[in-house]
Design a protein around this motif. Structure first.
Motif, PDB file in Angstrom:
ATOM      1  N   THR A 104       0.848  -1.191   0.000  1.00 54.16           N
ATOM      2  CA  THR A 104       0.000   0.000   0.000  1.00 54.16           C
ATOM      3  C   THR A 104       0.886   1.243   0.000  1.00 54.16           C
ATOM      4  N   LEU A 105       0.355   2.329  -0.558  1.00 53.44           N
ATOM      5  CA  LEU A 105       1.103   3.577  -0.685  1.00 53.44           C
ATOM      6  C   LEU A 105       0.517   4.632   0.235  1.00 53.44           C
ATOM      7  N   ASP A 106       1.375   5.321   0.982  1.00 54.58           N
ATOM      8  CA  ASP A 106       0.895   6.435   1.780  1.00 54.58           C
ATOM      9  C   ASP A 106       0.711   7.653   0.868  1.00 54.58           C
ATOM     10  N   PRO A 107      -0.011   8.669   1.329  1.00 50.73           N
ATOM     11  CA  PRO A 107      -0.337   9.793   0.448  1.00 50.73           C
ATOM     12  C   PRO A 107       0.856  10.597  -0.026  1.00 50.73           C
ATOM     13  N   ASP A 108       2.011  10.440   0.616  1.00 47.26           N
ATOM     14  CA  ASP A 108       3.202  11.186   0.214  1.00 47.26           C
ATOM     15  C   ASP A 108       4.160  10.358  -0.640  1.00 47.26           C
ATOM     16  N   ASN A 109       3.778   9.149  -0.972  1.00 47.40           N
ATOM     17  CA  ASN A 109       4.671   8.281  -1.743  1.00 47.40           C
ATOM     18  C   ASN A 109       4.860   8.841  -3.151  1.00 47.40           C
ATOM     19  N   ILE A 161      -7.416   9.161   0.809  1.00 51.78           N
ATOM     20  CA  ILE A 161      -6.523   8.292   1.582  1.00 51.78           C
ATOM     21  C   ILE A 161      -6.433   8.788   3.013  1.00 51.78           C
ATOM     22  N   ARG A 162      -6.224  10.080   3.177  1.00 51.68           N
ATOM     23  CA  ARG A 162      -6.093  10.652   4.524  1.00 51.68           C
ATOM     24  C   ARG A 162      -7.372  10.474   5.331  1.00 51.68           C
ATOM     25  N   VAL A 173      -7.772   3.148  -0.204  1.00 48.93           N
ATOM     26  CA  VAL A 173      -6.428   2.613  -0.005  1.00 48.93           C
ATOM     27  C   VAL A 173      -5.881   2.246  -1.380  1.00 48.93           C
ATOM     28  N   ASP A 184      -4.704  -5.502   3.487  1.00 50.85           N
ATOM     29  CA  ASP A 184      -4.955  -4.223   4.153  1.00 50.85           C
ATOM     30  C   ASP A 184      -6.400  -4.145   4.644  1.00 50.85           C
TER      31      ASP A 184
END
Length: 221
Positions: free
Chosen positions: A71-76, A125-126, A131, A181
């Motif tokens: 999974t990728l966080d919003p800043d990736n 996402i936040r 996701v 996830d």
């Protein structure tokens, strides 16, 4: 729903500047197909698949031969390419190796920059509404997809692999990451609509089973 009802909905969709489309389950609303088709829309069938509640999450790293998915966080920094790659994947549907590759993906990312699409997904996402998972190589997503949790239910959507690196198990790896996830968030019911029967057979390897037929009506191409 009658043809007139469908027409009224389409008028309202145009007023709201949203796609003219309908999505429903064939087995629960069998009469709707005729009304949608009579209104001038084309209807496509997709296997509707369910991961049984209580089943364990698949082993993410065993799905792809050479590349894991996370999974990728919003800043990736790979997020823009992860959001762009399904557009190229669905332009060349199916499981066969296609023509679009890294150059086309880079162009798609550039074309979409500044249109607000990445910012909208980042906000979701936040907020815990979306996701995104991706198989990333050299900082670029080769395959990506999402799940949309609502309470204990989540739908997996938009899983697509860049056409040139297909046949590496990337779609299964991304789907497995999304399932894992979802389970970690307490989701009990995971479902998706497969692109076609070939894709459905791949998802069956993760324990998803066909339970019905999803119908999607939209403008004829």
């Amino acid at each position: 729903m009658s043809v007139a009802d469908v027409a009224r909905v389409r008028v309202r969709q145009r007023e709201l500047e949203i796609p003219e489309s309908f999505e429903w389950v064939a087995e629960t609303t069998p009469a709707l197909r005729a009304a949608v088709e009579e209104s001038g829309l084309a209807v496509h069938e997709h296997p509707l698949m369910l991961l049984d509640p209580g089943s364990s999450a698949p082993a993410v790293d065993e799905m792809s031969e050479d590349l894991s998915a996370r999974t990728l966080d919003p800043d990736n920094p790979a997020l823009p390419s992860a959001l762009a790659v399904p557009h190229l994947a669905f332009a060349e549907p199916g499981t066969r190796i296609g023509s679009a590759g890294a150059a086309e993906l880079a162009e798609t990312v550039r074309d979409r920059s500044g249109d607000g699409s990445v910012d909208r997904v980042v906000a979701r996402i936040r907020a815990g509404l979306t996701v995104v998972a991706a198989a990333v190589e050299d900082g670029t997503a080769l395959c990506a997809g999402r799940h949309q949790p609502v309470g204990t239910v989540s739908e997996i959507v938009g899983v697509g692999t860049l056409p040139t690196p297909r046949r590496r198990g990337l779609g299964l790896a991304v789907t497995a990451a999304l399932v894992a996830d979802a389970r970690s968030r307490g989701v009990e019911t995971v479902f998706l609509s497969a692109g076609d029967e070939d894709v459905a057979r791949l998802y069956a390897r993760l324990g998803l089973r066909r339970i019905a037929t999803a119908l999607i009506g939209g403008p004829a191409e």
